[in-house]
Design a protein around this motif. Structure first.
Motif, PDB file in Angstrom:
ATOM      1  N   ASP A  82      22.926  42.056  35.479  1.00 17.41           N
ATOM      2  CA  ASP A  82      23.336  43.240  34.871  1.00 17.41           C
ATOM      3  C   ASP A  82      24.956  42.924  34.411  1.00 17.41           C
ATOM      4  N   LEU A  83      25.260  42.926  33.191  1.00 12.09           N
ATOM      5  CA  LEU A  83      26.677  42.958  32.711  1.00 12.09           C
ATOM      6  C   LEU A  83      27.802  43.761  33.403  1.00 12.09           C
ATOM      7  N   ASP A  84      26.961  44.535  33.835  1.00 15.38           N
ATOM      8  CA  ASP A  84      28.112  45.994  34.546  1.00 15.38           C
ATOM      9  C   ASP A  84      28.151  45.820  35.870  1.00 15.38           C
ATOM     10  N   SER A  85      27.344  44.726  36.700  1.00 19.39           N
ATOM     11  CA  SER A  85      27.542  44.557  37.921  1.00 19.39           C
ATOM     12  C   SER A  85      29.098  44.529  38.621  1.00 19.39           C
ATOM     13  N   SER A  86      29.152  44.899  39.981  1.00 20.61           N
ATOM     14  CA  SER A  86      30.176  44.937  40.439  1.00 20.61           C
ATOM     15  C   SER A  86      30.853  43.451  40.607  1.00 20.61           C
ATOM     16  N   ARG A  87      29.846  42.469  40.594  1.00 18.86           N
ATOM     17  CA  ARG A  87      30.269  41.175  41.018  1.00 18.86           C
ATOM     18  C   ARG A  87      30.958  40.534  39.786  1.00 18.86           C
ATOM     19  N   TYR A  88      31.078  41.359  38.672  1.00 15.21           N
ATOM     20  CA  TYR A  88      31.795  40.973  37.450  1.00 15.21           C
ATOM     21  C   TYR A  88      33.012  41.728  37.320  1.00 15.21           C
ATOM     22  N   ARG A  89      33.659  42.281  38.385  1.00 13.90           N
ATOM     23  CA  ARG A  89      34.697  43.185  38.243  1.00 13.90           C
ATOM     24  C   ARG A  89      35.866  42.347  39.094  1.00 13.90           C
ATOM     25  N   TYR A  90      37.127  42.547  38.500  1.00 12.45           N
ATOM     26  CA  TYR A  90      38.205  42.063  39.199  1.00 12.45           C
ATOM     27  C   TYR A  90      38.500  42.748  40.672  1.00 12.45           C
ATOM     28  N   GLU A  91      38.287  43.890  40.530  1.00 12.96           N
ATOM     29  CA  GLU A  91      38.754  44.414  41.904  1.00 12.96           C
ATOM     30  C   GLU A  91      37.854  44.012  43.120  1.00 12.96           C
ATOM     31  N   THR A  92      36.725  43.340  42.767  1.00 13.68           N
ATOM     32  CA  THR A  92      35.638  43.040  43.733  1.00 13.68           C
ATOM     33  C   THR A  92      36.126  41.777  44.438  1.00 13.68           C
ATOM     34  N   TYR A  93      37.197  41.329  44.033  1.00 20.19           N
ATOM     35  CA  TYR A  93      38.115  39.950  44.546  1.00 20.19           C
ATOM     36  C   TYR A  93      39.376  40.215  44.544  1.00 20.19           C
ATOM     37  N   PRO A  94      39.816  41.273  45.362  1.00 20.06           N
ATOM     38  CA  PRO A  94      41.258  41.606  45.356  1.00 20.06           C
ATOM     39  C   PRO A  94      42.300  40.558  45.978  1.00 20.06           C
ATOM     40  N   LYS A  95      41.805  39.498  46.599  1.00 24.65           N
ATOM     41  CA  LYS A  95      42.517  38.400  47.133  1.00 24.65           C
ATOM     42  C   LYS A  95      42.365  37.265  45.836  1.00 24.65           C
ATOM     43  N   VAL A  96      41.783  37.212  44.962  1.00 22.84           N
ATOM     44  CA  VAL A  96      41.781  36.401  43.969  1.00 22.84           C
ATOM     45  C   VAL A  96      42.607  36.695  42.518  1.00 22.84           C
ATOM     46  N   TYR A  97      42.417  38.218  42.410  1.00 27.56           N
ATOM     47  CA  TYR A  97      42.917  39.014  41.281  1.00 27.56           C
ATOM     48  C   TYR A  97      43.758  40.226  41.873  1.00 27.56           C
ATOM     49  N   PRO A  98      44.811  40.082  42.489  1.00 33.28           N
ATOM     50  CA  PRO A  98      45.551  41.138  42.993  1.00 33.28           C
ATOM     51  C   PRO A  98      46.038  42.232  41.936  1.00 33.28           C
ATOM     52  N   ASN A  99      45.778  43.302  42.007  1.00 28.72           N
ATOM     53  CA  ASN A  99      46.368  44.247  41.278  1.00 28.72           C
ATOM     54  C   ASN A  99      45.660  44.301  39.859  1.00 28.72           C
ATOM     55  N   ARG A 100      44.604  43.945  39.840  1.00 23.37           N
ATOM     56  CA  ARG A 100      43.859  43.701  38.549  1.00 23.37           C
ATOM     57  C   ARG A 100      42.455  44.463  38.594  1.00 23.37           C
ATOM     58  N   THR A 101      41.977  45.334  37.818  1.00 24.94           N
ATOM     59  CA  THR A 101      40.861  45.995  37.872  1.00 24.94           C
ATOM     60  C   THR A 101      40.131  46.025  36.352  1.00 24.94           C
ATOM     61  N   GLY A 102      38.926  46.364  36.490  1.00 24.76           N
ATOM     62  CA  GLY A 102      38.168  46.189  35.233  1.00 24.76           C
ATOM     63  C   GLY A 102      37.082  45.125  35.042  1.00 24.76           C
ATOM     64  N   SER A 103      36.320  45.052  34.010  1.00 22.41           N
ATOM     65  CA  SER A 103      35.309  43.896  33.728  1.00 22.41           C
ATOM     66  C   SER A 103      35.936  42.888  33.410  1.00 22.41           C
ATOM     67  N   MET A 104      35.501  41.648  33.955  1.00 20.26           N
ATOM     68  CA  MET A 104      35.816  40.352  33.598  1.00 20.26           C
ATOM     69  C   MET A 104      34.936  39.623  32.824  1.00 20.26           C
ATOM     70  N   VAL A 105      33.883  40.314  32.001  1.00 21.19           N
ATOM     71  CA  VAL A 105      32.774  39.834  31.200  1.00 21.19           C
ATOM     72  C   VAL A 105      33.488  39.558  29.822  1.00 21.19           C
ATOM     73  N   PRO A 106      33.500  38.469  29.241  1.00 24.60           N
ATOM     74  CA  PRO A 106      33.977  38.261  27.933  1.00 24.60           C
ATOM     75  C   PRO A 106      33.269  39.156  27.051  1.00 24.60           C
ATOM     76  N   PHE A 107      33.924  39.665  26.130  1.00 21.82           N
ATOM     77  CA  PHE A 107      33.137  40.628  24.945  1.00 21.82           C
ATOM     78  C   PHE A 107      32.286  39.650  24.123  1.00 21.82           C
ATOM     79  N   CYS A 108      32.367  38.442  24.276  1.00 23.46           N
ATOM     80  CA  CYS A 108      31.638  37.718  23.271  1.00 23.46           C
ATOM     81  C   CYS A 108      30.231  37.527  24.101  1.00 23.46           C
ATOM     82  N   LEU A 109      29.939  37.794  25.291  1.00 24.71           N
ATOM     83  CA  LEU A 109      28.788  37.851  26.086  1.00 24.71           C
ATOM     84  C   LEU A 109      28.022  39.031  25.538  1.00 24.71           C
ATOM     85  N   ARG A 110      28.721  40.366  25.586  1.00 29.92           N
ATOM     86  CA  ARG A 110      28.127  41.375  25.279  1.00 29.92           C
ATOM     87  C   ARG A 110      27.654  41.463  23.995  1.00 29.92           C
ATOM     88  N   TRP A 111      28.076  40.515  23.021  1.00 28.32           N
ATOM     89  CA  TRP A 111      27.821  40.388  21.848  1.00 28.32           C
ATOM     90  C   TRP A 111      26.508  39.848  21.513  1.00 28.32           C
TER      91      TRP A 111
END
Length: 376
Positions: A103-132
């Motif tokens: 699932d491209l929209d899984s929570s495992r592909y969202r920045y906020e799932t990894y707050p220690k790795v991506y502090p203060n970042r939210t949203g999907s990290m899936v490259p638009f190219c993959l969706r295309w």
């Protein structure tokens, strides 16, 4: 991170575009691409050079040696790998890459799932190219309807993003997603055109033009469709509209002055082609080439007009000279197919000549060039 060829001579109406993986507006925070993702600069350089096999090798090595540390590194490499497989027409392998994501929209592909790795970042990290690619690959595997459905789903996704950016008044991101909307719309229009669904294509283009009536590329595409359905007068009106935009300096800035002037000349040439006035069409294409010697569309079409005028010798010279002078721009399957068709018409020993061409292509062409287009 945000990131086919016929056996008959073909008139080209627009330049082919490659989809690259681009970064989002936040990248201006970094000093280099490698600060964004592991060796991203190297991947981008290989993609720019068309070294798709090398990308596959680089991804395989990075995975085998566990060099990818952050979640978005894995997604970026997956995107480049899937794109490389697609460019190499290894669609089953591209499909297998995409299937690993589920699932491209899984929570495992969202920045906020990894707050220690991506502090203060939210949203999907899936490259638009993959969706295309998720939408494109089924079409390449013969599952057209599923792919078209996915393209429309992607269009809905892009428009939701546009609404969100408008609400938040994020101008840079808004412009990026507007470009993506037009890109996806053009993909959908292309699919409907390939299936001769002209009414749907017209409706989609008119929808885009209702929001930006000063886009010369879109207006040209409208004219091309009108020509295909036999509405020559409608096409002439569309092409005249572009001339008016040029004279008024009122285009939307998507094209440079040279590109806009060449578009006008090429449109005039197409009208002459429909009327079989090949001499006038050649004159229009020559203006384009004089203005921009890398205009492969005009080079290809000028050669075809000369062939229709039964001047095979000059038509062949036009294409051969272009391949010699500007191979980076002239080397595409359509132009090579046309040149090989001319060889077959002009020479008894065309097999030897095409073999020489094929050997040259093998030395200079990018990995994704379809060498079978020489029919040797």
């Amino acid at each position: 991170m945000d990131s086919e060829s016929s056996s008959n001579p073909a008139i080209v109406t627009s330049n082919m575009e490659n989809l690259s993986i681009s970064t989002d507006p936040l990248t201006n925070q970094f000093s280099s691409l490698n600060d964004i993702c592991f060796e991203l600069g190297s991947l981008q350089d290989l993609a720019n050079r068309g070294s798709w096999r090398s990308i596959n090798d680089k991804v395989a090595r990075a995975r085998a040696l566990s060099l990818l540390e952050k979640p978005h590194d894995h997604l970026t490499y997956l995107a480049y790998n899937a794109l490389a497989f697609t460019k190499l027409r290894r669609f089953n392998e591209a499909y297998a890459e995409l299937e690993t994501m589920e699932d491209l929209d899984s929570s495992r592909y969202r920045y906020e799932t990894y707050p220690k790795v991506y502090p203060n970042r939210t949203g999907s990290m899936v490259p638009f190219c993959l969706r295309w690619l998720y939408a494109l690959i089924p079409i390449k595997l013969g599952q057209r309807q599923e792919g078209v459905d996915r393209l429309y789903t992607l269009l809905d996704f892009v428009r939701e993003k546009l609404k969100d950016k408008e609400i938040k008044n994020l101008c840079v991101s808004l412009n990026l997603w507007k470009k993506r909307e037009i890109f996806v719309m053009n993909c959908i229009i292309g699919q409907h055109l390939s299936n001769k669904e002209f009414s749907v294509s017209l409706s989609l283009i008119e929808d885009l033009l209702s929001r930006d009536s000063s886009d010369p590329v879109l207006i040209s595409k409208l004219g091309y469709i009108q020509m295909q359905i036999g509405d020559l007068e409608g096409a002439k009106r569309s092409f005249s509209q572009i001339e008016g935009l040029m004279k008024e300096g009122n285009s939307n800035g998507t094209l440079s002055e040279t590109e806009l002037k060449n578009l006008v000349n090429r449109n005039k040439a197409l009208v002459y082609l429909v009327g079989k006035d090949y001499v006038s069409a050649v004159r229009e294409y020559e203006e384009c080439i004089e203005r921009d010697h890398t205009d492969a569309v005009s080079i290809n079409n000028k050669a075809l007009c000369l062939m229709y005028l039964r001047d095979l010798s000059d038509s062949i010279k036009v294409l051969e000279n272009a391949l010699e002078r500007v191979p980076t721009f002239a080397l595409n399957e359509t132009l090579v197919v046309n040149l090989c068709s001319m060889y077959e018409l002009a020479y008894v020993n065309h097999s030897d000549i095409k073999r020489t061409l094929s050997n040259w292509i093998a030395r200079v062409a990018p990995d994704d060039f379809d060498a079978t287009c020489t029919r040797t």
